[in-house]
Design a protein around this motif. Structure first.
Motif, short mmCIF file in Angstrom:
data_model
loop_
_atom_site.label_atom_id
_atom_site.label_comp_id
_atom_site.label_asym_id
_atom_site.label_seq_id
_atom_site.Cartn_x
_atom_site.Cartn_y
_atom_site.Cartn_z
N ASP A 114 4.26 -9.66 39.91
CA ASP A 114 3.18 -9.33 40.85
C ASP A 114 3.05 -10.38 41.95
O ASP A 114 2.00 -10.54 42.55
CB ASP A 114 1.85 -9.14 40.12
N GLY A 115 4.14 -11.10 42.22
CA GLY A 115 4.18 -11.96 43.40
C GLY A 115 4.36 -11.08 44.64
O GLY A 115 4.37 -9.85 44.55
N ALA A 116 4.52 -11.73 45.77
CA ALA A 116 4.64 -10.97 47.03
C ALA A 116 5.84 -10.03 47.00
O ALA A 116 5.78 -8.92 47.54
CB ALA A 116 4.75 -11.94 48.20
N VAL A 117 6.93 -10.42 46.33
CA VAL A 117 8.10 -9.55 46.26
C VAL A 117 7.82 -8.34 45.35
O VAL A 117 8.13 -7.20 45.70
CB VAL A 117 9.35 -10.31 45.79
N GLY A 118 7.23 -8.59 44.20
CA GLY A 118 6.90 -7.48 43.30
C GLY A 118 5.95 -6.49 43.97
O GLY A 118 6.14 -5.27 43.89
N LEU A 119 4.95 -7.02 44.65
CA LEU A 119 4.00 -6.13 45.35
C LEU A 119 4.72 -5.35 46.44
O LEU A 119 4.47 -4.15 46.62
CB LEU A 119 2.84 -6.96 45.92
N ARG A 179 -3.72 -19.99 43.88
CA ARG A 179 -4.94 -19.68 44.60
C ARG A 179 -4.64 -18.70 45.73
O ARG A 179 -5.53 -18.06 46.26
CB ARG A 179 -5.56 -20.96 45.19
N ALA A 180 -3.38 -18.62 46.13
CA ALA A 180 -2.98 -17.68 47.19
C ALA A 180 -1.73 -16.93 46.73
O ALA A 180 -0.87 -17.50 46.04
CB ALA A 180 -2.68 -18.42 48.48
N ILE A 181 -1.65 -15.66 47.11
CA ILE A 181 -0.42 -14.89 46.84
C ILE A 181 0.66 -15.37 47.79
O ILE A 181 1.78 -15.68 47.37
CB ILE A 181 -0.66 -13.37 47.05
N LYS A 182 0.32 -15.46 49.08
CA LYS A 182 1.31 -15.88 50.06
C LYS A 182 0.60 -16.46 51.28
O LYS A 182 -0.36 -15.90 51.77
CB LYS A 182 2.20 -14.70 50.47
N THR A 183 1.15 -17.59 51.74
CA THR A 183 0.54 -18.33 52.84
C THR A 183 1.30 -18.08 54.14
O THR A 183 2.52 -18.21 54.18
CB THR A 183 0.62 -19.85 52.56
N MET A 184 0.51 -17.73 55.19
CA MET A 184 1.09 -17.62 56.53
C MET A 184 0.74 -18.87 57.31
O MET A 184 -0.37 -19.39 57.19
CB MET A 184 0.55 -16.38 57.23
#
Ligand SMILES: [Zn+2]
Length: 348
Positions: A181-186, A340-345
């Motif tokens: 359920d990381g950014a790739v899984g999502l 704390r974050a799924i993915k940081t921009m």
């Protein structure tokens, strides 16, 4: 220019680095508009991959073409471009067949190219892009600011999730399970849904990620892990198992779960960088389970995914739940490391 360097585990710094310039006629210089931190950057950040000496990090960015070499045909100054997480010529036999991630002249950001010239990291203000015609994909017009996160997601996570679904041979009407359920899984959930899967099961224990998975098209969420999670998938699929499985983590446990929930004849598409994965070939043989995938050839999927973003068909940029100025890059890493974050921009 300012660029992010990783010195050691948990030690990333924004530092002064030389401004890049055109070294070869096939180069372009891109001014970075947005970049991001990848789950695979965390392998270095957490000390799982060794760091011999400090190097520029970051391999996902979008930006504006600042300058092009004399042989660059498809781009000009001012174009908005998406960079895949590797550069490639897009003309060699591997590229022509669609596996640009195995380009015979390609390579990774943040190190020397095959001529020993620096291809800068993506988490900086400017990047020298080798093989610019083959690497960069431009939007026809300057995109709406609201679309930038989704175009940035195509640099890696969305293309990688898409590759997992392609490798797993997702078909319309399929029951699909996504492990991770990381950014790739999502993004894999979004890909399977976009490809017409009827049921998309996301395996996730984290509420924010479960919600995003549902937004991306997950019909079911399974919070249990290991054998309990595998049993829950079998129950959902009437004891049969999934038609296609996307393994988006790269650990032994994730691969074991993926293989266990696949129905006979199914394929597991895997895109997580394997760390300690051993395939049980005898079990795969007796159950007719295939495993396919590898380093995602994001460049192959970029033009179609770009059009899907621009038309509003997909919004993969929703994976970004933290946006920071580039000078807070260290906090961007810490937030992802501590989940704390799924993915940081990052915005220069
Ligand atoms: Zn190539």
């Amino acid at each position: 220019m300012k660029a992010t360097m990783i010195h050691a585990a948990r030690d990333v710094r924004l530092e002064d680095q030389p401004d890049p310039s055109i070294h070869k006629p096939t180069d372009a210089i891109v001014k970075v508009v947005a970049a991001c931190v990848c789950g695979s950057d965390l392998w270095f950040y957490r000390g799982d991959n060794p760091i011999k000496k400090p190097f520029p990090i970051g391999h996902e960015f979008v930006g504006i073409v600042e300058e092009v070499g004399s042989d660059v045909r498809s781009l000009r100054k001012g174009d908005f471009v998406i960079a895949p997480f590797m550069y490639s010529d897009n003309t060699c036999p591997h590229c022509l067949i669609g596996i640009q991630s195995a380009c015979s002249k390609g390579g990774f950001w943040g190190g020397p190219d095959r001529d020993g010239l620096m291809a800068d990291g993506g988490q900086g203000e400017y990047v020298r892009v080798p093989l610019a015609d083959g690497t960069l994909v431009s939007t026809r017009e300057s995109p709406d600011a609201a679309m930038i996160p989704s175009l940035l997601a195509l640099s890696d996570v969305m293309g990688t999730g898409w590759h997992a679904a392609v490798a797993a041979r997702v078909r319309e009407g399929d029951n699909v399970v996504v492990v991770g359920d990381g950014a790739v899984g999502l993004s894999g959930v979004l890909a399977a849904s976009r490809m017409g899967a009827e049921r998309v099961v996301a395996m996730s224990r984290h509420e924010a990620r479960q919600q995003l998975a549902r937004t991306f098209g997950a019909t079911d969420v399974i919070a249990e892990r290991g054998e309990a999670g595998e049993a829950a998938v079998l129950e959902l699929t009437g004891g049969v198992g999934a038609d296609a499985v996307l393994e988006c983590v790269g650990t032994g446990q994730a691969m074991n779960t993926a293989l266990a929930v696949a129905r006979p004849g199914a394929t597991v598409g895997y895109v997580g960088v394997p760390h300690g994965v051993e395939l049980p070939v005898r079990t795969m043989f007796s159950r007719n389970i295939g495993v396919a995938g590898g380093v995602a050839p994001v460049r192959q999927y970029l033009p179609a995914l770009r059009d899907d973003v621009l038309s509003g068909a997909i919004e993969p940029g929703r994976v970004f739940d933290l946006e920071l100025p580039l000078d807070q890059v260290a906090e961007g890493y810490a937030a992802m490391d501590e989940r704390r974050a799924i993915k940081t921009m990052l915005r220069p």
